[in-house]
Design a protein around this motif. Structure first.
Motif, PDB file in Angstrom:
ATOM      1  N   LYS A 144      -5.184   0.789  -5.777  1.00 50.76           N
ATOM      2  CA  LYS A 144      -3.895   1.493  -5.825  1.00 50.76           C
ATOM      3  C   LYS A 144      -3.418   1.557  -7.276  1.00 50.76           C
ATOM      4  O   LYS A 144      -3.383   0.554  -7.980  1.00 50.76           O
ATOM      5  CB  LYS A 144      -2.867   0.762  -4.967  1.00 50.76           C
ATOM      6  CG  LYS A 144      -1.496   1.419  -4.923  1.00 50.76           C
ATOM      7  CD  LYS A 144      -0.580   0.623  -4.024  1.00 50.76           C
ATOM      8  CE  LYS A 144       0.848   1.074  -3.946  1.00 50.76           C
ATOM      9  NZ  LYS A 144       1.254   2.294  -4.535  1.00 50.76           N
ATOM     10  N   ARG A 163       8.700  -2.236  -4.170  1.00 46.75           N
ATOM     11  CA  ARG A 163       7.373  -1.809  -4.625  1.00 46.75           C
ATOM     12  C   ARG A 163       7.194  -2.193  -6.088  1.00 46.75           C
ATOM     13  O   ARG A 163       8.157  -2.266  -6.846  1.00 46.75           O
ATOM     14  CB  ARG A 163       7.184  -0.299  -4.452  1.00 46.75           C
ATOM     15  CG  ARG A 163       7.119   0.165  -3.002  1.00 46.75           C
ATOM     16  CD  ARG A 163       7.028   1.681  -2.940  1.00 46.75           C
ATOM     17  NE  ARG A 163       7.030   2.179  -1.581  1.00 46.75           N
ATOM     18  CZ  ARG A 163       5.934   2.449  -0.874  1.00 46.75           C
ATOM     19  NH1 ARG A 163       4.746   2.258  -1.409  1.00 46.75           N
ATOM     20  NH2 ARG A 163       6.019   2.915   0.357  1.00 46.75           N
ATOM     21  N   ASP A 196       0.840  -1.194   0.000  1.00 45.41           N
ATOM     22  CA  ASP A 196       0.000   0.000   0.000  1.00 45.41           C
ATOM     23  C   ASP A 196       0.877   1.247   0.000  1.00 45.41           C
ATOM     24  O   ASP A 196       2.115   1.168  -0.098  1.00 45.41           O
ATOM     25  CB  ASP A 196      -0.984  -0.006   1.179  1.00 45.41           C
ATOM     26  CG  ASP A 196      -0.297   0.070   2.550  1.00 45.41           C
ATOM     27  OD1 ASP A 196       0.925   0.359   2.603  1.00 45.41           O
ATOM     28  OD2 ASP A 196      -0.977  -0.143   3.571  1.00 45.41           O
ATOM     29  N   ASN A 197       0.261   2.414   0.104  1.00 41.22           N
ATOM     30  CA  ASN A 197       1.004   3.678   0.031  1.00 41.22           C
ATOM     31  C   ASN A 197       2.002   3.858   1.173  1.00 41.22           C
ATOM     32  O   ASN A 197       2.921   4.666   1.074  1.00 41.22           O
ATOM     33  CB  ASN A 197       0.031   4.860   0.006  1.00 41.22           C
ATOM     34  CG  ASN A 197      -0.757   4.908  -1.294  1.00 41.22           C
ATOM     35  OD1 ASN A 197      -0.269   4.464  -2.341  1.00 41.22           O
ATOM     36  ND2 ASN A 197      -1.977   5.439  -1.246  1.00 41.22           N
ATOM     37  N   GLU A 198       1.813   3.114   2.246  1.00 42.81           N
ATOM     38  CA  GLU A 198       2.735   3.196   3.382  1.00 42.81           C
ATOM     39  C   GLU A 198       3.754   2.058   3.383  1.00 42.81           C
ATOM     40  O   GLU A 198       4.511   1.894   4.340  1.00 42.81           O
ATOM     41  CB  GLU A 198       1.938   3.212   4.693  1.00 42.81           C
ATOM     42  CG  GLU A 198       1.029   4.437   4.813  1.00 42.81           C
ATOM     43  CD  GLU A 198       0.246   4.452   6.120  1.00 42.81           C
ATOM     44  OE1 GLU A 198       0.589   3.653   7.026  1.00 42.81           O
ATOM     45  OE2 GLU A 198      -0.692   5.256   6.237  1.00 42.81           O
TER      46      GLU A 198
END
Length: 277
Positions: free
Chosen positions: A94, A125, A54-56
């Protein structure tokens, strides 16, 4: 350990109000959010999920299917561009980043571009690159003549269409061997005509010579059956243009096909055309 950017079959560790935790190996638990759970899950059940960050940077599981996973190519639409790069609609909540360093030209919102999806070694990522050719031809192709492959058409060149073969190799479909419609973005079944010394692969859209003729034989027979008098005013003396307009094939292939039909006593060949027996 789980494979990030791939589908994994994982065991349910526990259920919580906001989803379920899955066993990611080595003591790692991965959240499957409740919005992706359609039927009740129980401890020790196994479920196939796609894993991403995820974004974190946390590992997340989803039952949704992205348009491409790590190691695959796809045509994706640009949803947004900011200071980090272009963000693509990937089929997941996402979006998928194409960094500026991985853009062949400046991408803008609304563009549909071919990209390669890969796992960045440093950040772990999932990202994409529009410089797709650097990811092709890094292995030696080992195909036999006529072998069936999957080809993603990504560019039209002077002599034909460039294609990505089985997510690994350069392929080419030559204009003068195409008798049906083909366009950039198509994913097609193709057949190996030749593996060149440089590792690039020449392709046909039909199963080699025999498969191409067999397909044409079926097409001619079908057209004869549809004709009210079981006759078609095209023969081996007709012009190549007339044959191509009617059957999307070369005169050479047409003559082979009607020769097969005549040999099997399915048609009669006359000076004016062919007739179903």
């Amino acid at each position: 350990m789980v494979k990030i950017g791939k589908y994994n079959r994982l065991r349910i560790v526990k259920n919580v109000d906001f989803g379920a935790y899955l066993d990611g190996g080595d003591g790692v638990e991965i959240l499957l959010p409740a919005r992706y759970i359609e039927t009740p899950l129980h401890k020790d059940d196994e479920i196939e999920v796609f894993i991403y960050r995820d974004n974190e940077g946390r590992l997340i599981a989803t039952t949704e299917h992205p348009y491409a996973q790590v190691g695959e190519f796809a045509f994706l639409r640009v949803n947004d561009v900011n200071r980090m790069g272009a963000f693509l609609d990937w089929g997941l909540m996402k979006q998928l980043l194409v960094p500026f360093s991985e853009q062949r030209m400046k991408l803008s919102k609304g563009m549909v571009v071919p990209v390669y999806v890969y796992l960045d070694d440093a950040s772990q990522r999932i990202v994409a690159s529009a410089k797709i050719e650097q990811f092709l031809g890094n292995k030696v192709p080992k195909y036999f003549l006529g072998e069936k492959v999957t080809a993603l058409v990504y560019k039209h060149a002077e002599i034909g269409y460039k294609a990505i073969v089985d997510n690994l190799f350069h392929g080419m479909l030559y204009d003068n061997e195409l008798y049906g419609q083909l366009k950039v973005g198509d994913t097609v079944t193709a057949y190996v005509k030749r593996v060149r010394e440089d590792g690039k692969i020449d392709l046909l859209l039909h199963g080699g010579k025999d498969g191409r003729i067999d397909s044409l034989v079926d097409g001619i027979r079908e057209k004869l059956l549809q004709s009210s008098d079981k006759f078609i005013p095209v023969s081996d003396s007709s012009s190549p243009d007339v044959i191509r307009d009617m059957f999307n094939c070369s005169k050479k292939d047409f003559k082979k096909a009607i020769g097969n039909l005549y040999r099997d006593r399915i048609i009669e060949i006359t000076p004016d055309g062919i007739k179903l027996v």
